[in-house]
Design a protein around this motif. Structure first.
Motif, PDB file in Angstrom:
ATOM      1  N   ASP A   3       0.786  -1.175  -0.076  1.00 14.55           N
ATOM      2  CA  ASP A   3       0.126   0.070   0.034  1.00 14.55           C
ATOM      3  C   ASP A   3       0.898   1.207  -0.007  1.00 14.55           C
ATOM      4  O   ASP A   3       2.324   0.827   0.214  1.00 14.55           O
ATOM      5  N   GLY A   4       0.267   2.258  -0.256  1.00 16.54           N
ATOM      6  CA  GLY A   4       1.037   3.482  -0.373  1.00 16.54           C
ATOM      7  C   GLY A   4       0.899   4.332  -1.791  1.00 16.54           C
ATOM      8  O   GLY A   4       0.173   3.836  -2.429  1.00 16.54           O
ATOM      9  N   VAL A   5       1.677   5.434  -1.919  1.00 16.05           N
ATOM     10  CA  VAL A   5       1.672   6.006  -3.143  1.00 16.05           C
ATOM     11  C   VAL A   5       3.309   6.159  -3.751  1.00 16.05           C
ATOM     12  O   VAL A   5       4.091   6.025  -3.240  1.00 16.05           O
ATOM     13  N   LEU A   6       3.097   5.630  -5.120  1.00 16.47           N
ATOM     14  CA  LEU A   6       4.536   5.587  -6.001  1.00 16.47           C
ATOM     15  C   LEU A   6       4.325   6.869  -6.653  1.00 16.47           C
ATOM     16  O   LEU A   6       3.565   7.208  -7.377  1.00 16.47           O
ATOM     17  N   GLN A   7       5.619   7.497  -6.532  1.00 19.37           N
ATOM     18  CA  GLN A   7       5.766   8.839  -7.501  1.00 19.37           C
ATOM     19  C   GLN A   7       7.075   8.954  -8.080  1.00 19.37           C
ATOM     20  O   GLN A   7       8.020   8.568  -7.466  1.00 19.37           O
ATOM     21  N   GLY A   8       6.993   8.768  -9.381  1.00 20.07           N
ATOM     22  CA  GLY A   8       8.341   8.733 -10.123  1.00 20.07           C
ATOM     23  C   GLY A   8       8.530  10.040 -11.080  1.00 20.07           C
ATOM     24  O   GLY A   8       7.635  10.692 -11.595  1.00 20.07           O
ATOM     25  N   THR A   9       9.879  10.454 -11.113  1.00 23.76           N
ATOM     26  CA  THR A   9      10.271  11.598 -11.919  1.00 23.76           C
ATOM     27  C   THR A   9      11.506  11.111 -12.842  1.00 23.76           C
ATOM     28  O   THR A   9      12.352  10.805 -11.988  1.00 23.76           O
ATOM     29  N   PHE A  10      11.374  11.141 -14.216  1.00 20.79           N
ATOM     30  CA  PHE A  10      12.375  10.662 -14.925  1.00 20.79           C
ATOM     31  C   PHE A  10      12.829  11.793 -16.084  1.00 20.79           C
ATOM     32  O   PHE A  10      11.876  12.229 -16.651  1.00 20.79           O
ATOM     33  N   ALA A  11      13.913  12.283 -15.828  1.00 20.75           N
ATOM     34  CA  ALA A  11      14.411  13.109 -16.932  1.00 20.75           C
ATOM     35  C   ALA A  11      14.780  12.580 -18.153  1.00 20.75           C
ATOM     36  O   ALA A  11      14.635  13.062 -19.300  1.00 20.75           O
ATOM     37  N   HIS A  12      14.955  11.146 -18.168  1.00 21.33           N
ATOM     38  CA  HIS A  12      15.525  10.757 -19.425  1.00 21.33           C
ATOM     39  C   HIS A  12      15.408   9.153 -19.150  1.00 21.33           C
ATOM     40  O   HIS A  12      15.984   8.552 -18.389  1.00 21.33           O
ATOM     41  N   PRO A  28      15.177  -1.523 -20.384  1.00 25.21           N
ATOM     42  CA  PRO A  28      15.856  -0.102 -20.384  1.00 25.21           C
ATOM     43  C   PRO A  28      17.121  -0.010 -20.956  1.00 25.21           C
ATOM     44  O   PRO A  28      17.812  -0.987 -20.695  1.00 25.21           O
ATOM     45  N   GLN A  29      17.608   0.903 -21.721  1.00 24.63           N
ATOM     46  CA  GLN A  29      18.821   1.171 -22.290  1.00 24.63           C
ATOM     47  C   GLN A  29      19.400   2.283 -21.763  1.00 24.63           C
ATOM     48  O   GLN A  29      20.818   2.279 -21.448  1.00 24.63           O
ATOM     49  N   GLU A  30      18.828   3.276 -21.407  1.00 28.38           N
ATOM     50  CA  GLU A  30      19.576   4.518 -20.635  1.00 28.38           C
ATOM     51  C   GLU A  30      18.513   5.069 -19.690  1.00 28.38           C
ATOM     52  O   GLU A  30      17.356   5.106 -20.043  1.00 28.38           O
ATOM     53  N   VAL A  31      18.681   5.418 -18.489  1.00 28.90           N
ATOM     54  CA  VAL A  31      17.649   5.809 -17.463  1.00 28.90           C
ATOM     55  C   VAL A  31      18.387   6.661 -16.506  1.00 28.90           C
ATOM     56  O   VAL A  31      19.453   6.604 -16.193  1.00 28.90           O
ATOM     57  N   GLN A  32      17.683   7.956 -16.313  1.00 30.24           N
ATOM     58  CA  GLN A  32      17.935   8.855 -15.218  1.00 30.24           C
ATOM     59  C   GLN A  32      16.785   9.369 -14.469  1.00 30.24           C
ATOM     60  O   GLN A  32      16.033  10.171 -15.149  1.00 30.24           O
ATOM     61  N   GLY A  33      16.569   9.198 -13.426  1.00 28.30           N
ATOM     62  CA  GLY A  33      15.455   9.251 -12.557  1.00 28.30           C
ATOM     63  C   GLY A  33      15.466   8.741 -11.301  1.00 28.30           C
ATOM     64  O   GLY A  33      16.223   8.128 -10.852  1.00 28.30           O
ATOM     65  N   SER A  34      14.457   9.111 -10.789  1.00 31.99           N
ATOM     66  CA  SER A  34      13.947   8.355  -9.101  1.00 31.99           C
ATOM     67  C   SER A  34      12.434   8.133  -9.178  1.00 31.99           C
ATOM     68  O   SER A  34      11.612   8.572  -9.751  1.00 31.99           O
ATOM     69  N   LEU A  35      12.402   7.100  -8.104  1.00 32.57           N
ATOM     70  CA  LEU A  35      11.136   6.540  -7.973  1.00 32.57           C
ATOM     71  C   LEU A  35      10.856   6.716  -6.231  1.00 32.57           C
ATOM     72  O   LEU A  35      11.759   6.231  -5.437  1.00 32.57           O
ATOM     73  N   TYR A  36       9.679   7.276  -5.783  1.00 30.25           N
ATOM     74  CA  TYR A  36       9.666   7.452  -4.380  1.00 30.25           C
ATOM     75  C   TYR A  36       8.371   6.513  -4.082  1.00 30.25           C
ATOM     76  O   TYR A  36       7.256   6.445  -4.675  1.00 30.25           O
ATOM     77  N   TRP A  37       8.544   6.113  -2.789  1.00 32.46           N
ATOM     78  CA  TRP A  37       7.525   5.135  -2.127  1.00 32.46           C
ATOM     79  C   TRP A  37       7.073   5.770  -0.918  1.00 32.46           C
ATOM     80  O   TRP A  37       7.756   5.579   0.158  1.00 32.46           O
ATOM     81  N   ARG A  38       5.833   6.479  -0.990  1.00 33.06           N
ATOM     82  CA  ARG A  38       5.394   7.307   0.146  1.00 33.06           C
ATOM     83  C   ARG A  38       4.358   6.726   1.021  1.00 33.06           C
ATOM     84  O   ARG A  38       3.464   6.050   0.390  1.00 33.06           O
ATOM     85  N   ARG A  39       4.315   6.851   2.168  1.00 31.54           N
ATOM     86  CA  ARG A  39       3.201   6.334   2.955  1.00 31.54           C
ATOM     87  C   ARG A  39       3.092   4.727   2.940  1.00 31.54           C
ATOM     88  O   ARG A  39       2.263   4.107   2.765  1.00 31.54           O
ATOM     89  N   ALA A  40       4.360   4.068   2.596  1.00 31.03           N
ATOM     90  CA  ALA A  40       4.309   2.619   2.438  1.00 31.03           C
ATOM     91  C   ALA A  40       3.840   1.802   3.536  1.00 31.03           C
ATOM     92  O   ALA A  40       4.092   1.990   4.689  1.00 31.03           O
ATOM     93  N   ALA A  41       3.330   0.885   3.155  1.00 33.00           N
ATOM     94  CA  ALA A  41       2.642  -0.197   4.203  1.00 33.00           C
ATOM     95  C   ALA A  41       2.430  -1.488   3.509  1.00 33.00           C
ATOM     96  O   ALA A  41       2.441  -1.626   2.227  1.00 33.00           O
TER      97      ALA A  41
END
Length: 247
Positions: free
Chosen positions: A129-138, A146-159
Motif C-alpha cells: 500500500d502507499g503511493v508511488l511517485q516517479g520523476t524521470f528526466a531521461h 531499459p537502455q538509458e535511465v536517469q530518474g527517481s522513484l519514491y514510495w510514500r506512506r508505504a505499508a
C-alpha cells in the motif's frame, strides 16, 4: 521546370491537408506493437486520445489508461514521433513526452508518474500500500528493456497489508541510473518511518539482483519478522535480503 515545381507544390499542399485532417487511429500504425498497445482512438493525428494504452515493461505491461497527446510537427520532420502526453487511469497519472523512433525503441523525457503502490502487485506477489511517485528526466527503452535511465522513484506512506491489518513501513527513495551499454543501477534509501531499508539493485539484460539491509528503529512487528524470515537472512541489525533471477 515551372510546371514540375507547380505539381510538386500542389502535391505537398495536398499531403499537408491530408496530414492535418488525419484521424487519430493512424497513430496506432506508428506504434511499435511489442512496446505499446492502444485502442479507442479519438481526435486527430496531431491532437487526440486513446481510451486504453499499455506499455511494455520488464515483467509485464503497465496500464496507463486514457492517454491524451499532442504531436510535435518539428520532431515528425526528423522521422520521430514526439508526443506530449497526459495519461489518467483512476488515481494513476502520467505526464511528459514520449518519443517513438524506428524499430522497437521508445523514449521518455521529463516524465512523471503517480500511482497506487498496488500497481507493484503486477510484478511482485506482495500486498503493498502507499503511493508511488516517479520523476524521470531521461529513459530509453528498446525491446521492452531499459537502455538509458536517469530518474527517481519514491514510495510514500508505504505499508504492508498483513493478514491482521495494515502495517506502516515508511517513506523510501530509489535513485536510478543507467548509461547506454551499462547495467541499470538503483540505490534504495529510507527517508522516514519505523522500518529501515537501504541497499542496491541492478538489472543486467534480463538478470536482476537485489541486496537490501532491512531493520527497524524499535521492535519490529512480529508478523513482518515472520514474513521476512521466509526470504531474508537474519543478521545483527535485522535482515539481509538478497534476491536474483531473470525477468
Amino acid at each position: 521546370m515551372n510546371r514540375t515545381v507547380l505539381v510538386a507544390a500542389v502535391a505537398a499542399l495536398l499531403l499537408a491537408v491530408m496530414l492535418v485532417n488525419a484521424p487519430a487511429r493512424l497513430v496506432g500504425f506508428l506504434l511499435p506493437e511489442n512496446q505499446v498497445r492502444a485502442a479507442g482512438f479519438e481526435g486527430s493525428l496531431w491532437r487526440g486520445s486513446a481510451a486504453r494504452v499499455a506499455v511494455a515493461v520488464p515483467g509485464g505491461w503497465l496500464n496507463l489508461g486514457r492517454v491524451r497527446w499532442e504531436v510535435s510537427r518539428r520532431a515528425l520532420l526528423l522521422l520521430r514521433l514526439r508526443l506530449a502526453i497526459d495519461a489518467e487511469w483512476g488515481a494513476q497519472r502520467a505526464t511528459g513526452f514520449v518519443i517513438l523512433a524506428s524499430g522497437n525503441r521508445l523514449g521518455l523525457r521529463d516524465f512523471s508518474l503517480r500511482a497506487d503502490a498496488a500497481l507493484a502487485r503486477q510484478f511482485v506477489p506482495i500486498a503493498l500500500d502507499g503511493v508511488l511517485q516517479g520523476t524521470f528526466a531521461h529513459v530509453d527503452i528498446e525491446d521492452a528493456m531499459p537502455q538509458e535511465v536517469q530518474g527517481s522513484l519514491y514510495w510514500r506512506r508505504a505499508a504492508w497489508l498483513a493478514p491482521r491489518g495494515r502495517k506502516p513501513l515508511g517513506d523510501y527513495a530509489l535513485a536510478l541510473q543507467q548509461g547506454r551499454g551499462d547495467p541499470l543501477q538503483g540505490s534504495v534509501s529510507t527517508r522516514s518511518g519505523p522500518v529501515l531499508a537501504d541497499g542496491e539493485l541492478s538489472l543486467t539484460g534480463r538478470s536482476y539482483a537485489i541486496d537490501l539491509a532491512i531493520g527497524s528503529q524499535g521492535a519490529m512487528d512480529p508478523g513482518l519478522q515472520q514474513a521476512l524470515s521466509l526470504m531474508a537472512e537474519p543478521v545483527s541489525t535485522g535482515y539481509r535480503l538478497r534476491l536474483s533471477g531473470d525477468l
